[in-house]
Design a protein around this motif. Structure first.
Motif, mmCIF file in Angstrom:
data_model
loop_
_atom_site.group_PDB
_atom_site.id
_atom_site.type_symbol
_atom_site.label_atom_id
_atom_site.label_comp_id
_atom_site.label_asym_id
_atom_site.label_seq_id
_atom_site.Cartn_x
_atom_site.Cartn_y
_atom_site.Cartn_z
ATOM 1 N N GLU A 33 0.830 -1.214 0.000
ATOM 2 C CA GLU A 33 0.000 0.000 0.000
ATOM 3 C C GLU A 33 0.858 1.254 0.000
ATOM 4 O OE1 GLU A 33 -3.666 -0.242 2.510
ATOM 5 O OE2 GLU A 33 -2.667 -1.993 3.353
ATOM 6 N N ASN A 34 0.200 2.387 -0.284
ATOM 7 C CA ASN A 34 0.880 3.685 -0.271
ATOM 8 C C ASN A 34 -0.033 4.741 0.338
ATOM 9 O OD1 ASN A 34 2.168 2.352 -3.023
ATOM 10 N ND2 ASN A 34 3.635 3.578 -1.859
ATOM 11 N N TRP A 35 0.604 5.812 0.827
ATOM 12 C CA TRP A 35 -0.173 6.962 1.289
ATOM 13 C C TRP A 35 -0.894 7.593 0.099
ATOM 14 C CZ3 TRP A 35 -0.542 6.759 6.252
ATOM 15 C CH2 TRP A 35 0.536 6.347 7.045
ATOM 16 N N GLY A 36 -2.081 8.128 0.371
ATOM 17 C CA GLY A 36 -2.819 8.791 -0.699
ATOM 18 C C GLY A 36 -2.285 10.170 -1.004
ATOM 19 N N SER A 37 -1.573 10.775 -0.020
ATOM 20 C CA SER A 37 -1.037 12.129 -0.208
ATOM 21 C C SER A 37 0.123 12.353 0.758
ATOM 22 C CB SER A 37 -2.119 13.181 0.056
ATOM 23 O OG SER A 37 -2.525 13.136 1.427
ATOM 24 N N ARG A 38 0.939 13.361 0.434
ATOM 25 C CA ARG A 38 2.049 13.717 1.321
ATOM 26 C C ARG A 38 1.523 14.243 2.653
ATOM 27 N NH1 ARG A 38 4.734 18.548 1.986
ATOM 28 N NH2 ARG A 38 6.810 18.386 2.933
ATOM 29 N N ILE A 59 15.091 4.131 5.389
ATOM 30 C CA ILE A 59 15.233 2.672 5.274
ATOM 31 C C ILE A 59 13.927 2.070 4.755
ATOM 32 C CG2 ILE A 59 15.530 0.506 6.555
ATOM 33 C CD1 ILE A 59 17.372 2.089 8.487
ATOM 34 N N GLY A 60 12.805 2.533 5.335
ATOM 35 C CA GLY A 60 11.506 2.020 4.929
ATOM 36 C C GLY A 60 11.192 2.305 3.474
ATOM 37 N N ARG A 61 11.423 3.541 3.037
ATOM 38 C CA ARG A 61 11.103 3.864 1.639
ATOM 39 C C ARG A 61 11.978 3.074 0.682
ATOM 40 N NH1 ARG A 61 10.913 9.791 -1.198
ATOM 41 N NH2 ARG A 61 13.186 9.643 -1.040
ATOM 42 N N HIS A 62 13.236 2.906 1.034
ATOM 43 C CA HIS A 62 14.137 2.151 0.158
ATOM 44 C C HIS A 62 13.706 0.694 0.046
ATOM 45 C CE1 HIS A 62 17.780 1.126 -1.988
ATOM 46 N NE2 HIS A 62 17.978 0.123 -1.131
ATOM 47 N N LEU A 104 9.813 3.151 10.078
ATOM 48 C CA LEU A 104 10.283 2.299 8.992
ATOM 49 C C LEU A 104 9.087 1.798 8.169
ATOM 50 C CD1 LEU A 104 13.108 -0.316 9.476
ATOM 51 C CD2 LEU A 104 11.350 -0.591 7.742
ATOM 52 N N THR A 105 8.045 1.359 8.858
ATOM 53 C CA THR A 105 6.842 0.877 8.174
ATOM 54 C C THR A 105 6.144 2.004 7.423
ATOM 55 O OG1 THR A 105 6.553 -0.788 9.911
ATOM 56 C CG2 THR A 105 4.658 -0.357 8.494
ATOM 57 N N PHE A 106 5.961 3.140 8.082
ATOM 58 C CA PHE A 106 5.314 4.283 7.421
ATOM 59 C C PHE A 106 6.141 4.779 6.234
ATOM 60 C CE2 PHE A 106 2.166 6.231 10.715
ATOM 61 C CZ PHE A 106 1.529 5.005 10.816
ATOM 62 N N GLY A 107 7.473 4.718 6.383
ATOM 63 C CA GLY A 107 8.342 5.130 5.278
ATOM 64 C C GLY A 107 8.170 4.263 4.053
ATOM 65 N N SER A 108 7.824 2.993 4.254
ATOM 66 C CA SER A 108 7.660 2.069 3.123
ATOM 67 C C SER A 108 6.443 2.414 2.274
ATOM 68 C CB SER A 108 7.552 0.625 3.625
ATOM 69 O OG SER A 108 6.273 0.354 4.161
ATOM 70 N N TYR A 109 5.534 3.242 2.820
ATOM 71 C CA TYR A 109 4.339 3.646 2.076
ATOM 72 C C TYR A 109 4.524 4.986 1.356
ATOM 73 C CZ TYR A 109 2.273 0.221 5.331
ATOM 74 O OH TYR A 109 1.995 -0.911 6.075
ATOM 75 N N ARG A 147 8.279 7.988 -4.266
ATOM 76 C CA ARG A 147 9.627 8.489 -4.572
ATOM 77 C C ARG A 147 9.675 10.005 -4.707
ATOM 78 N NH1 ARG A 147 13.145 5.125 -3.101
ATOM 79 N NH2 ARG A 147 14.567 6.635 -4.038
ATOM 80 N N GLN A 148 8.530 10.637 -4.947
ATOM 81 C CA GLN A 148 8.520 12.087 -5.170
ATOM 82 C C GLN A 148 8.558 12.893 -3.875
ATOM 83 O OE1 GLN A 148 6.253 9.964 -7.017
ATOM 84 N NE2 GLN A 148 7.982 10.023 -8.452
ATOM 85 N N THR A 149 8.251 12.249 -2.766
ATOM 86 C CA THR A 149 8.191 12.968 -1.490
ATOM 87 C C THR A 149 9.589 13.297 -0.973
ATOM 88 O OG1 THR A 149 6.110 11.904 -0.886
ATOM 89 C CG2 THR A 149 7.406 12.826 0.915
ATOM 90 N N ASN A 150 9.781 14.555 -0.584
ATOM 91 C CA ASN A 150 11.048 15.000 0.003
ATOM 92 C C ASN A 150 11.070 14.560 1.476
ATOM 93 O OD1 ASN A 150 12.932 16.698 1.497
ATOM 94 N ND2 ASN A 150 13.130 17.907 -0.375
ATOM 95 N N LEU A 151 11.895 13.573 1.772
ATOM 96 C CA LEU A 151 11.901 13.000 3.125
ATOM 97 C C LEU A 151 12.386 13.988 4.177
ATOM 98 C CD1 LEU A 151 13.170 9.327 2.608
ATOM 99 C CD2 LEU A 151 10.832 10.205 2.615
ATOM 100 N N GLY A 152 13.431 14.742 3.860
ATOM 101 C CA GLY A 152 13.978 15.687 4.832
ATOM 102 C C GLY A 152 12.969 16.748 5.221
ATOM 103 N N LYS A 153 12.319 17.338 4.227
ATOM 104 C CA LYS A 153 11.321 18.374 4.476
ATOM 105 C C LYS A 153 10.148 17.810 5.274
ATOM 106 C CE LYS A 153 8.562 21.799 1.920
ATOM 107 N NZ LYS A 153 8.188 22.271 0.573
ATOM 108 N N SER A 154 9.708 16.607 4.911
ATOM 109 C CA SER A 154 8.590 15.973 5.619
ATOM 110 C C SER A 154 8.952 15.698 7.073
ATOM 111 C CB SER A 154 8.204 14.656 4.928
ATOM 112 O OG SER A 154 7.780 14.885 3.603
ATOM 113 N N ALA A 155 10.175 15.202 7.323
ATOM 114 C CA ALA A 155 10.615 14.904 8.690
ATOM 115 C C ALA A 155 10.639 16.161 9.546
ATOM 116 C CB ALA A 155 11.983 14.236 8.669
ATOM 117 N N VAL A 156 11.096 17.276 8.985
ATOM 118 C CA VAL A 156 11.112 18.548 9.719
ATOM 119 C C VAL A 156 9.692 18.944 10.112
ATOM 120 C CG1 VAL A 156 11.541 21.031 9.510
ATOM 121 C CG2 VAL A 156 13.260 19.401 8.722
ATOM 122 N N GLN A 157 8.751 18.806 9.194
ATOM 123 C CA GLN A 157 7.358 19.171 9.479
ATOM 124 C C GLN A 157 6.747 18.265 10.544
ATOM 125 O OE1 GLN A 157 6.113 18.915 5.393
ATOM 126 N NE2 GLN A 157 6.187 21.127 5.085
#
Length: 447
Positions: free
Chosen positions: A6-11, A65-68, A234-239, A242-252
């Protein structure tokens, strides 16, 4: 048959769900008191520095790790090509099971207090009487387990809906509601006569209180506040796509988690001081002191109800996140999401029963350091399993698969200054900090 990943429906859904996993009871009943006791704004400044460097770095590593890997926490290490590290995923999932078993019990108390507050159960009672009522309630062999079951059922109902249709949908509804309730409570609290003393306790900088112990308190609070080391990120990252900016999301995500903790301080401490009560942390503050405060507060009946609704929402956004890594593993093993959720949820509910009984009819049965079952389970996860899990994530992401992580975080481009700084923290600073938390928690070193 193995379920489709599965994947998230939105950032936005990813950010709110992950922030919801981090925002839990500790933000509301622990952070305000810890901050006030350790120098107010001086502590908050140190906390912000730690949470946006060390905390953010470990969070980003887990998500990356999860997204990879694009799979559950246990299978991720094998898929990355490091099967010898699979035990890290197993450790995270086991930790999640233990935490949810007792967390659901305490969250059940919050639901019970919505019902009790609405029914006027504490009307006219002083602190001693409310304390006695709380002790009688949690000591019952039946009622707390019923509420534990209600909360476990709510958690399962959300997770059965899936990533986008359950967890994300619930987060998009519950997280805004949490902020609205918090802001309403802040508005009532800071306008009470005498609220200034509580504001001063929480926010006035007292640099004379800053010591090594203060830094350790900030380190511990930052680490435990961000859902690190229990396979959630890790689990949430797997969803995540590839277009999501991980660093920016983590800061938020870190920003939202910290904002709730600070708003909780503004909602609770001014009211506690305005009505002449002693601030405390944990169940004593939540289930004894605050109901007493609400009894004496204009409009207290209404604010008591919405406060315990707030606590239940905070607990629910965390609990669905804690259950998801367990469910993700079993769905990858071929079970349907419904079967995996109900099976895992029922087992976790049953594991929670000894925690509930340990503060009642089983309170003479002791385990770790002479503590009951609930406190022993809490000690095992907080002092041992979570720090070990976080430390192993730092080593794995920072040393074992560093080139992969650099590409994941930098968006497959050339690693910039921020990526290099992140890797530096992950390799050297975060492991030392987590090791200090571990050794301090185990009382091997003292500050």
């Amino acid at each position: 048959m193995k379920a489709a990943h599965e994947n998230w429906g939105s950032r936005l859904g990813f950010i709110l769900a992950t922030a919801g996993s981090a925002i839990g009871l500790g933000n509301i009943w622990k952070f305000p008191y810890v901050a006030g006791e350790n120098g107010g704004a001086a502590f908050i400044i140190i906390y912000l520095g730690i949470v946006f460097t060390i905390g953010l770095s470990v969070m980003l590593a887990e998500i990356a790790i999860g997204r990879h890997a694009q799979t559950d926490a246990i299978s991720a290490f094998r898929k990355i090509g490091k099967p010898g590290w699979t035990f890290v995923g197993v450790l995270g999932v086991v930790t999640a099971v233990i935490i949810l078993s007792f967390y659901s019990v305490v969250a059940g108390w919050c639901i019970a207090y919505i019902v009790k507050s609405a029914g006027g159960a504490f009307s006219g009672m002083d602190a001693e009487a409310i304390g006695g009522a709380f002790g009688s309630f949690i000591g019952s062999p039946v009622a707390p387990i019923v509420y534990h079951g209600i909360f476990a059922s709510l958690t399962m109902a959300v997770v059965i809906g899936g990533v986008a249709g359950g967890i994300e949908k619930a987060s998009k509804f519950l997280m805004p509601m949490l902020f609205v309730i918090l802001i309403a409570l802040v508005a009532r609290s800071v306008t009470l006569p005498g609220a200034a003393q509580g504001l001063e306790f929480f926010l006035a900088p007292d640099f004379s209180k800053i010591s090594a112990l203060t830094v350790m308190a900030a380190l511990g609070q930052a680490f435990f506040s961000l859902s690190l080391g229990m396979a959630i990120l890790l689990t949430f990252g797997s969803y995540v796509d590839r277009q999501t900016n991980l660093g920016k999301s983590a800061v938020q995500i870190v920003f939202l988690d910290t904002l709730v903790a600070i708003l909780a301080g503004l909602a609770i401490l001014p009211a506690v001081f305005a009505l002449g009560m002693d601030p405390a942390a944990g169940p004593g503050l939540t289930f004894v002191t605050l109901p007493t405060v609400f009894n004496s507060m204009p409009g207290g009946y209404f604010f008591a109800i919405i406060f315990f609704v707030l606590l239940t929402i905070a607990a629910l956004t965390s609990s669905v996140s804690v259950l998801e890594p367990v469910v993700a593993f079993f769905t990858n093993m071929g079970l349907s999401r419904k079967t995996a959720t109900i099976g895992s949820g029922v087992i976790i509910f049953l594991l929670g029963i000894p925690s509930s009984l340990s503060v009642g009819i089983w309170n003479d049965i002791h385990f770790i350091k002479g503590q009951g079952f609930l406190d022993s389970a809490s000690w095992l996860t907080d002092k041992l399993l979570l720090p070990i899990g976080g430390l192993l994530i730092c080593i794995f992401a920072g040393w074992i698969i560093a080139p992969v992580m650099k590409r994941e975080v930098s968006g497959d481009g050339a690693p910039g200054l921020l990526t290099r700084a992140w890797l530096l923290i992950l390799r050297f600073i975060a492991p030392v900090a987590i090791l200090l938390i571990l050794l301090s928690g185990l009382e091997i070193i003292a500050f």
